[in-house]
Write a protein that holds these residues in place. Structure first.
Motif, PDB file in Angstrom:
ATOM      1  N   GLU A 176       6.989   5.066   3.067  1.00  0.00           N
ATOM      2  CA  GLU A 176       7.350   4.604   4.807  1.00  0.00           C
ATOM      3  C   GLU A 176       8.679   4.129   4.327  1.00  0.00           C
ATOM      4  O   GLU A 176       9.311   4.039   3.232  1.00  0.00           O
ATOM      5  N   ALA A 185      -0.564   7.704  -2.293  1.00  0.00           N
ATOM      6  CA  ALA A 185       0.561   6.562  -1.545  1.00  0.00           C
ATOM      7  C   ALA A 185       1.353   6.973  -0.198  1.00  0.00           C
ATOM      8  O   ALA A 185       1.486   8.455  -1.005  1.00  0.00           O
ATOM      9  N   LYS A 186       0.949   6.713   0.598  1.00  0.00           N
ATOM     10  CA  LYS A 186       1.909   6.883   1.726  1.00  0.00           C
ATOM     11  C   LYS A 186       3.487   6.461   1.736  1.00  0.00           C
ATOM     12  O   LYS A 186       3.841   5.369   0.868  1.00  0.00           O
ATOM     13  N   GLN A 237       0.408  -1.206   0.161  1.00  0.00           N
ATOM     14  CA  GLN A 237      -0.043  -0.225  -0.001  1.00  0.00           C
ATOM     15  C   GLN A 237       1.045   1.522   0.261  1.00  0.00           C
ATOM     16  O   GLN A 237       0.823   2.311  -0.134  1.00  0.00           O
ATOM     17  N   SER A 238       2.156   1.301   1.101  1.00  0.00           N
ATOM     18  CA  SER A 238       2.860   2.451   1.115  1.00  0.00           C
ATOM     19  C   SER A 238       3.874   2.346  -0.589  1.00  0.00           C
ATOM     20  O   SER A 238       4.914   0.755  -0.337  1.00  0.00           O
ATOM     21  N   ASN A 267       3.340  12.592   4.135  1.00  0.00           N
ATOM     22  CA  ASN A 267       2.315  11.366   4.293  1.00  0.00           C
ATOM     23  C   ASN A 267       1.031  12.288   5.042  1.00  0.00           C
ATOM     24  O   ASN A 267       0.255  12.180   4.420  1.00  0.00           O
ATOM     25  N   GLY A 317      -0.237  12.721   0.406  1.00  0.00           N
ATOM     26  CA  GLY A 317       1.137  11.551   0.102  1.00  0.00           C
ATOM     27  C   GLY A 317       1.802  12.144  -1.036  1.00  0.00           C
ATOM     28  O   GLY A 317       2.071  12.606  -1.512  1.00  0.00           O
TER      29      GLY A 317
END
Lengths: 326, 287, 416
Positions: free
Chosen positions: C87, C84-85, C28-29, C61, C77
């Motif tokens: 990480e 998307a973020k 997801q990130s 983010n 994001g």
């Protein structure tokens, strides 16, 4: 039955390990790192374990191998592996030069002298421009030919290191069984008694020291080939010397498989704890690492293998022995 | 002699007295028990943090931090003896290196975890302005550390040579079995030696903190100096450590000034190896 | 016999550990790996950089309304990847080239990061970036200055920071201006620690000054882990140069500040080359001893409300310290990476590489004092530049070049 099956099983496991972990580049590399550390610690074991002369300055020889491999590349464009024999030669020569005066010292005095010589060499290398000075030397970043031994996968390294380690262990085993091995153990137990029995203690200590130095240089050269970089701290720093010693001591110094067992414990411990805890940045990796070393030293002062080889009964407190100089 | 060279020598003597101060605990353990304490530098580091805590808690200067650090470190010393050193002394010399090196990592990174990696210093005005003698300047923290360094090393020497406790400790170090026959409990004497040595190290650390920076890894820098000082002076010899400390301090200062700071280590290590070669027991050690 | 059983047990345990090592990849990130010294001698610097990178990621983010000009700092994001973020997975290089390379492999193969950032010490950047190059993963070096890093023919290596040549030119121009304004600069001393950082910067300064006709009368190299700096200060006191340039790490910087006061000597112009003298630990402990110290930095806090001031406040709230220069450069490096990944619109390394090559940020879009960000064929940011700052009342204030200054340069050096 078991007696024959187990060595075979271990041999098969060692040969197949990279395939067993083929899904993980990290674990393949971990295998190679264990073997590399075991090579260094086994080399140290010859003088530090068998002959009982606790060198805390083997980084000099490790550095000789590492620097020879990369200086040959940087200065003359040789593949790093071609520099390795030069490094071994230099290490043996340096060992003879250092060994003649320092091996006359005994116990802690020898250890201190080796620390001092190693620090001296580190400072000199730091100021030696031809060897890259403080900035260090890099290897071929992008391999020119396969001779540069620069691989993305750790598997080729694994098998090279395995072959080298097996050769060193075989050589050590032969020495252990030979007259020289007997002399070294006698010197370790009591140098004075050995001399009175007519053992040329000085000469055999020097042989063991030079052999140990040459093999340590092999470890250094292999390190430099795999990582492609050496600077004064990573080549000649005191931590390099201490790690070799700790690995051998933890597994069992003076035992054929002691250094390998030490490496099998400490290298995965270091890598896995750094992977799990290092990113938090609280220094917890080394708290764990230090604590485990302390616990093993506390409960198994003669190393892990002492559990199995009946060395469990400890020596008398060494406080009863007066500290003696040569 | 130019006044600058005189200043160099005075500075060297002062730092040398400090070297002697933080090496005397190491030489004591080494000589009494034939144990190399690889965690010695980290004992100094803990004492420096103790001084820092004393100052942040209630603004206490050396008058408070020196006794507190002495007690704290003596306690840590005794604990290390009973929990670890007593056991590893039974093993080979390698076990001592392994055990005390593990202890060093444990202490260093526990401090790291608790205090963080940042460098800390005590305020430089804690002890007032420097003393000026003609063209020579001596800062108060170093003068204090140097003076107390002399006093502590001399008192340690007197305790070992002139008191009943000292002669018992020496008896144990010469021959533990014989000492036991005379009714001396070796373990008590050895614990006392650890208390004394670590206490002196505590005093050293608290004083060094007044003019040095404190960080979790500072012990590494100091430990090598202490090793060289002790081996130079002779294992177990407190006056030897004093003499060696002063010598190393002056040699470092003068060679750094005349030849260049990069070469001071080369000169000290070369000299050290030469001394070991010709006189393995060190300047004042017993053969 | 028993020995062998022990070996089997250990191998078996290692194999068991394997099974659990494969983590489920929930993409997801966007994952980025950061390799910094989080233990060892440089841990102080490493942990500051870690906090700064975390702040950069937090801006992308979650955003901040006061930072409209900074790309992506609107909290949406990465719009190019559907919001998307980011990480960041941190790893500790332990101050050794070996640990750095081992961790790089882990981040690439197990954590599946799409780019790497790090590794602070130049020597460790050498080995870590080689691992990234072999795996074809972009590597961002926000603070390692060794000249040879960009000379290796790497295709995946990008360096955002100015290098020694840029600093040397800045010092030279700065000193010539002071000369013209009537300051004494007849004799210049260079005091450098002798690891890779100090040696390389010192030798570039020597070359540049010789070319520009500035007279270096004294060079004093010393080892950084020294217990005493009095001899060096006394060497200076003896020759009494007009200008001193210090190239030092934190521990020695602290000792120099104290010792110069103790021995009562100061030059007319005292210059520090960033590093130790910009470390928050140094500023916290020694600011009162070096009033008027001229420093080199790529980051300086501007007027209230400016981008640098807002970011500094956020950082201070997070860590309790002001944002220092190397950490600001680390933060900048992360923002450049985020911008490139966003424009790439993909987590494919080759697309990120292409986007990095096309990077074109203006001075107003960066948080540091760079003139912008644009990479040449070797991966070097050609718009990287330095500011000259001065310690005034416990804080570094940008004083040169004039167009980026927030305060007046005050000479001579005051000290304590």
């Amino acid at each position: 039955m078991m007696r024959r099956a187990l060595p075979l099983l271990i041999g098969a496991l060692a040969l197949l390990y990279p395939l067993l972990v083929s899904g993980s580049a990290v674990y393949q590399r971990l295998g190679a790192l264990v073997l590399l550390s075991a090579i260094g610690a086994s080399a140290w074991n010859l003088i530090g374990g068998y002959a009982g002369q606790v060198s805390v300055g083997h980084a000099v020889f490790f550095g000789a191998g590492a620097y020879a491999a990369l200086a040959g590349y940087a200065q003359f464009g040789m593949p790093p592996i071609a520099g390795a024999p030069i490094g071994v030669g230099v290490a043996i020569l340096v060992a003879a030069l250092i060994g003649v005066p320092t091996l006359r010292l005994s116990g802690h005095y020898f250890s201190m002298a080796t620390i001092a010589v190693a620090e001296l060499v580190r400072v000199l290398v730091t100021n030696w421009e031809w060897l890259g000075g403080a900035q260090g030397i890099s290897g071929p970043a992008i391999p020119r030919t396969v001779l540069d031994l620069s691989f993305t996968s750790a598997v080729p390294y694994y098998y090279i290191f395995l072959a080298v380690l097996v050769s060193i262990l075989f050589m050590t085993w032969r020495i252990e069984k030979s007259r020289m091995g007997f002399y070294l153990r006698a010197i370790k137990d009591s140098e004075r008694a050995a001399r009175s029995l007519g053992v040329a203690a000085g000469r055999y200590k020097l042989y063991a020291y030079m052999l140990s130095a040459g093999l340590t240089a092999v470890a250094g050269a292999l390190y430099a080939i795999m990582f492609g970089f050496v600077d004064p701290e990573s080549g000649c720093g005191i931590l390099i010397s201490v790690k070799m010693l700790i690995m051998a001591a933890l597994g069992g110094a003076g035992l054929l498989f002691g250094p390998l067992v030490g490496a099998l414990i400490l290298v995965p411990l270091e890598e896995i704890s750094n992977s799990l805890l290092g990113g938090k940045g609280a220094g917890l990796t080394f708290v764990v690492y230090g604590a485990i070393i302390v616990v093993i030293a506390r409960f198994l002062p003669s190393g892990l293998l002492a559990l199995f080889t009946g060395l469990r009964s400890p020596r008398k407190p060494s406080a009863t022995e007066p500290s003696h100089a040569a | 002699m130019s006044s600058i060279l005189l200043q160099v020598i005075v500075s060297g003597l002062l730092i040398g007295a400090v070297y002697a101060l933080f090496s005397s605990g190491l030489t004591l353990i080494w000589g009494m028990m034939n144990v190399i304490n690889f965690a010695h530098g980290d004992f100094v580091m803990l004492a420096m943090y103790t001084a820092f805590l004393v100052w942040t808690a209630f603004g206490g200067g050396p008058a408070a931090s020196v006794p507190i650090a002495a007690v704290v470190l003596a306690t840590i010393g005794v604990l290390s003896y009973f929990l670890l050193v007593r056991h590893i002394m039974r093993g080979p010399m390698l076990a001592q290196i392994m055990g005390t090196f593990g202890l060093a990592l444990l202490l260093r990174y526990s401090a790291f975890w608790y205090f963080g990696a940042n460098f800390k210093t005590l305020p430089d005005t804690l002890l007032g302005p420097p003393f000026v003698f003609g063209s020579i300047r001596v800062d108060a923290p170093r003068l204090l550390a140097g003076t107390i360094g002399l006093i502590v090393t001399l008192s340690l020497h007197l305790i070992l040579t002139r008191t009943a406790l000292g002669s018992r400790m020496l008896a144990v170090s010469e021959d533990a079995t014989a000492a036991q026959l005379m009714g001396i409990r070796p373990e008590h004497m050895q614990a006392a030696a650890w208390a004394l040595a670590a206490g002196a190290t505590g005093i050293a650390g608290a004083l060094i903190a007044t003019f040095f920076y404190t960080s979790p890894t500072v012990g590494e820098t100091l430990a090598i100096v202490a090793f060289v000082t002790v081996a130079f002076g002779g294992f177990g010899s407190v006056p030897g450590a004093l003499l060696a400390g002063l010598l190393i301090g002056v040699i470092e200062a003068v060679s750094a000034f005349m030849i260049g700071p990069v070469y001071k280590d080369v000169i000290v290590y070369t000299l050290f190896v030469l001394v070991l070669w010709t006189r393995p027991q060190g300047l004042m050690g017993k053969a | 016999m028993f020995l062998q059983r022990g070996v089997v047990a250990v191998l078996g345990a290692a194999l068991l550990a394997l099974g659990t090592a494969q983590n489920g990849v929930a993409q997801q990130s966007v994952r980025i790996g950061a390799i910094y010294p989080l233990s060892g001698n440089a841990a102080s610097a490493g942990s500051s950089s870690k906090a700064a990178i975390e702040l950069a990621v937090d801006l992308v983010n979650h955003g901040n309304p006061d930072l409209k000009d900074v790309p992506l700092a609107d909290g949406k994001g990465l719009p190019g990847l559907g919001g998307a973020k980011i990480e960041v997975i941190f790893a500790d290089n332990q101050g050794t080239p070996a640990a750095g390379q081992n961790q790089a492999l882990r981040l690439i193969t197990e954590e599946k990061v799409v780019a790497l950032i790090g590794a602070y010490q130049s020597g460790i950047t050498v080995t870590t970036s080689a691992m990234a190059e072999r795996h074809g993963i972009p590597f961002m070096a926000p603070e390692s200055v060794a000249a040879n890093l960009t000379e290796r023919g790497f295709k995946w290596f990008f360096r955002a920071t100015p290098v020694a040549g840029d600093f040397a030119r800045a010092y030279s121009e700065f000193l010539k201006e002071q000369q013209a304004a009537g300051q004494k600069t007849a004799s210049i001393a260079v005091v450098n620690e002798n690891t890779e950082y100090g040696n390389s910067v010192a030798s570039v300064i020597k070359e540049q000054f010789a070319k520009d006709g500035l007279n270096i009368s004294q060079v004093i190299p010393y080892s950084a882990n020294t217990t005493d700096v009095q001899p060096q200060v006394l060497q200076l006191k003896e020759k009494n140069p007009d200008v001193v340039i210090f190239i030092s790490y934190t521990s020695d910087a602290i000792l120099y500040a104290k010792t110069m006061k103790d021995l009562n000597w100061k030059p007319a112009i005292m210059i520090a080359d960033d590093a130790g003298f910009n470390d928050p630990s140094f500023v916290a402990t020694s600011a009162g001893l070096v009033e008027g110290l001229v420093n080199r930095s790529s980051f300086a806090v501007g007027k209230p409300g400016s981008v640098s001031a807002v970011i500094n406040d956020l950082y201070k709230k997070k860590t309790g310290n002001d944002l220092d220069d190397p950490s600001a450069r680390a933060m900048q490096g992360m923002l450049i990476l985020a911008d490139a990944i966003n424009r790439a619109g993909s987590t494919e390394p080759a697309k990120i590489q292409a986007a990095l090559k096309a990077t074109d940020l203006k001075a107003s879009q960066v948080i540091t004092g760079y003139n912008g960000v644009k990479f040449d064929d070797k991966g070097q940011n050609v718009l990287a530049s330095s500011l000259i700052t001065q310690m005034q009342g416990g804080k570094y204030v940008p004083v040169w070049p004039k167009d980026k200054a927030a305060g007046e340069l005050k000479l001579p050096y005051k000290g304590w």
